[in-house]
Design a protein around this motif. Sequence first.
Motif, PDB file in Angstrom:
ATOM      1  N   UNK A 136      88.877  40.114 -10.832  1.00 35.29           N
ATOM      2  CA  UNK A 136      87.520  40.778 -11.347  1.00 35.29           C
ATOM      3  C   UNK A 136      87.343  40.791 -12.968  1.00 35.29           C
ATOM      4  N   UNK A 137      88.152  39.638 -13.620  1.00 41.65           N
ATOM      5  CA  UNK A 137      87.894  38.864 -14.951  1.00 41.65           C
ATOM      6  C   UNK A 137      86.937  38.469 -15.616  1.00 41.65           C
ATOM      7  N   UNK A 173      92.168  48.766  -6.035  1.00 48.56           N
ATOM      8  CA  UNK A 173      92.713  47.085  -7.149  1.00 48.56           C
ATOM      9  C   UNK A 173      91.638  46.639  -8.228  1.00 48.56           C
ATOM     10  N   UNK A 174      90.881  47.198  -8.401  1.00 49.63           N
ATOM     11  CA  UNK A 174      90.084  47.309  -9.526  1.00 49.63           C
ATOM     12  C   UNK A 174      90.169  48.436 -10.874  1.00 49.63           C
ATOM     13  N   UNK A 175      89.676  48.302 -11.586  1.00 48.09           N
ATOM     14  CA  UNK A 175      89.269  49.006 -12.661  1.00 48.09           C
ATOM     15  C   UNK A 175      88.295  49.673 -12.316  1.00 48.09           C
ATOM     16  N   UNK A 176      87.954  51.102 -12.946  1.00 44.53           N
ATOM     17  CA  UNK A 176      86.751  51.625 -11.854  1.00 44.53           C
ATOM     18  C   UNK A 176      85.487  50.831 -13.214  1.00 44.53           C
ATOM     19  N   UNK A 177      86.183  51.197 -14.370  1.00 41.32           N
ATOM     20  CA  UNK A 177      84.862  50.665 -14.748  1.00 41.32           C
ATOM     21  C   UNK A 177      84.229  49.225 -14.432  1.00 41.32           C
ATOM     22  N   UNK A 178      84.839  48.409 -14.303  1.00 37.07           N
ATOM     23  CA  UNK A 178      84.619  47.068 -13.117  1.00 37.07           C
ATOM     24  C   UNK A 178      82.880  47.041 -12.780  1.00 37.07           C
TER      25      UNK A 178
END
Length: 251
Positions: A136-137, A173-178
């Motif tokens: 996600x990064x 699994x990933x930030x909501x911001x993503x």
Amino acid sequence: MSSGGDGGDGVAADEVVLEITDSSSLSTTSTPPPPPIPISALDGPLPSPTVAVRADRSRLIESSSYFRALLGGSFRSAPSASEPRELRIRPISRGSELDSSGGCSESGSGYVQISCNLEATVQVLRYLFEPPAITHENFLPLLEGALFLAVENLLVDCERWFRNMGCQSSSMLVPLDFIIEVWYFAQTHGVTFVQDACPGYLAQNFVQVISSRSFARIPYDLLCSTMEFPHLTVDRFVYMYFRRFPMTKLM
């Protein structure tokens, strides 16, 4: 495949030097060109808004429709009206000649200057020569670069990773911001696989979503699509809520 040549100003027969300037840092001040570096040196922090990278011409041409046109001699120097403003690619080569249509032929040039999104382009070059794992990064720069540089295989890999991520329902699994940032990008640029997967992912993880500090930042259209998703039923919500917060009561 790694790019060859780490020293000197010469360029190997099947090698090209890409001088890449970030489009957000364009300056009218003339500066000396940076020394060319290998693809492997892109792994760390970039020293300036302009980098010169040695790359294998054949790999670029076979992997990217953009580089195929640019290095194959059929690229127009003037951007079309439909070209995304975010990238603003303006290919210019030292010693290149104008073709009969007014375009700039790069097929014989060993040194090409490009103005574009530097982070996205660097991520694409790393993918082509020393592929990193998609996370996600780096997903958004990879996706942006794949779209604007027309790297078909990378687009397929980005879609596969995102759809696989979107099928997970055990936990976020990933930030909501993503998810929010990717949704905005997809809405702007018409990335349908992101638009299709985001509501289902939020619906399957809705309890975690509503307990996130970023819940209020979810775009209205994404929230509406999530609420209409078949996975988000009242029974499912109540079941998931009490599993996460067993000592609370629904008012």
